[in-house]
Design an enzyme around this catalytic site. Structure first.
Site: not given
Length: 386
Positions: A139, A169
């Site tokens: 992540h 991200d």
């Protein structure tokens, strides 16, 4: 600011109007990149899993705005054939699966480029398409940590602090995916040939951190938090608590901006050119900022070049006078959200349709993209109409 509203499929008004994108739905940076492409006018069709969606029905998932949703069961051969039909008329395919996933489904670069040699095949992953960790789960925090960016973040010298999932991200991920797509589109229009864009969050985050490598080359990096020019290591680039427990951001780096701060702060401060004065300056600023509320300090520095601004909570940001005047945030169907960015003088960006439920537009979107006999796809279960 004028933000054009559009409701019809594929009717974006931005500079990417006419660019057709197939999005194989994922989470996080992939949807954000496709939201940006749709905001800029691209005709994006989102291919969801039947009943899929990261946030329930998806109706409030801002990342999914501006494009219709088609639900296809990619384990069904007719659904795979349908995606290839969509690809044949597209300029771009965006996917964010683990490496090899779409190849196993028969939708890898070889199959798609065979159907459309001009296709830009854009792949969004954390670790990239190759390397020893390419198939490992991860992540945002993991990618940012590995890239060297996370270690120095935060003003707590005992532990780093991570900035949500903004840096990896969306900063190193979706932003670089869109850059890669646009660059490859330009090249394809000149050469007539498509290619694969391998956008890895670790690569993009490392690239974002280029200035830190400049500081390292100059010997100005110690690998200690709160020790540099831009991480709170100096009192003229830091956060200060106010009387009401809020905070002000101080970024008075240049001498002229520091002089403006000194003129307005209301107390005498030591000479900052003397390195021995840093602690005394910081103590003085800490005491002084606690003597007024955030609103009072905001009024003192409003419209000045002191580079001082209130730290505004997310839910209050749309009401900030400057952001309100620019229309930085907008409301659509009762949901407050950021307006399209950046802005264009002639081909204004589009705030498209609300986030779609998975499969909400299966019938009309497939028909709009020229897919024949949608009813047969629905009857076979290859496609699902929500």
């Amino acid at each position: 600011m004028i933000v054009r509203m559009t409701y019809a499929l594929g009717q974006g008004t931005g500079p990417l109007r006419g660019v057709k994108v197939v999005e194989v739905a994922g989470i996080g940076p992939g949807p954000h990149a496709c939201m940006l492409l749709a905001d800029l006018g691209a005709d994006v069709v989102r291919v969801d899993r039947p009943g899929g969606g990261a946030f329930g029905t998806g109706e409030h998932d801002v990342l999914n705005r501006g494009r219709p949703s088609v639900a296809l069961d990619l384990k069904h051969p007719d659904a795979v054939a349908t995606v290839l039909d969509l690809v044949e008329g597209a300029d771009v395919l965006v996917e964010g699966m683990r490496p090899g996933t779409l190849e196993r489904l028969g939708l890898g670069p070889d199959e798609c480029l065979a159907r459309n040699p001009r296709l830009v095949y854009a792949r969004m992953t954390g670790w990239g398409q190759d390397g020893p960790w390419s198939h490992v789960a991860g992540h945002d925090m993991n990618y940012v940590a590995t890239s060297g960016a996370l270690h120095g973040l935060g003003q707590d010298r005992d532990r780093p602090h991570f900035p949500g999932n903004l840096l990896g991200d969306f900063g190193g991920g979706s932003t670089y995916l869109v850059i890669g797509v646009l660059a490859a589109l330009l090249e394809a229009r000149a050469s007539g040939q498509g290619q694969v864009v391998d956008a890895a969050i670790v690569d993009g985050t490392a690239h974002l951190n280029a200035m830190a490598w400049t500081f390292a080359a100059l010997g100005a990096t110690t690998d200690r938090r709160r020790s540099g020019l831009l991480d709170g290591g100096t009192p003229w680039y830091d956060l200060y608590e106010t009387a009401d427990g809020q905070h002000m951001s101080v970024g008075a780096l240049e001498p002229q901006f520091w002089a403006e701060l000194v003129a307005r702060i209301g107390v005498e401060l030591p000479d900052r050119d003397d390195p021995a004065s840093s602690r005394a300056i910081r103590r003085a600023l800490v005491r002084r900022f606690k003597e007024k509320t955030q609103a009072e300090w905001s009024e003192v520095f409003d419209g000045t070049d002191a580079c001082v601004a209130a730290v505004v909570p997310l839910t209050e940001a749309p009401q900030h006078p400057h952001l309100a005047a620019r229309g930085t945030y907008v409301q659509r169907d009762g949901v407050t959200q950021p307006a399209p960015a950046p802005r264009f003088s002639r081909t204004g960006a589009t705030l498209g349709s609300r986030p779609a439920r998975p499969g909400e537009h299966t019938r009309e979107a497939l028909a709009a993209w020229g897919i024949d006999d949608v009813d047969a796809l629905l009857d076979s279960g290859a496609a699902v109409q929500a």
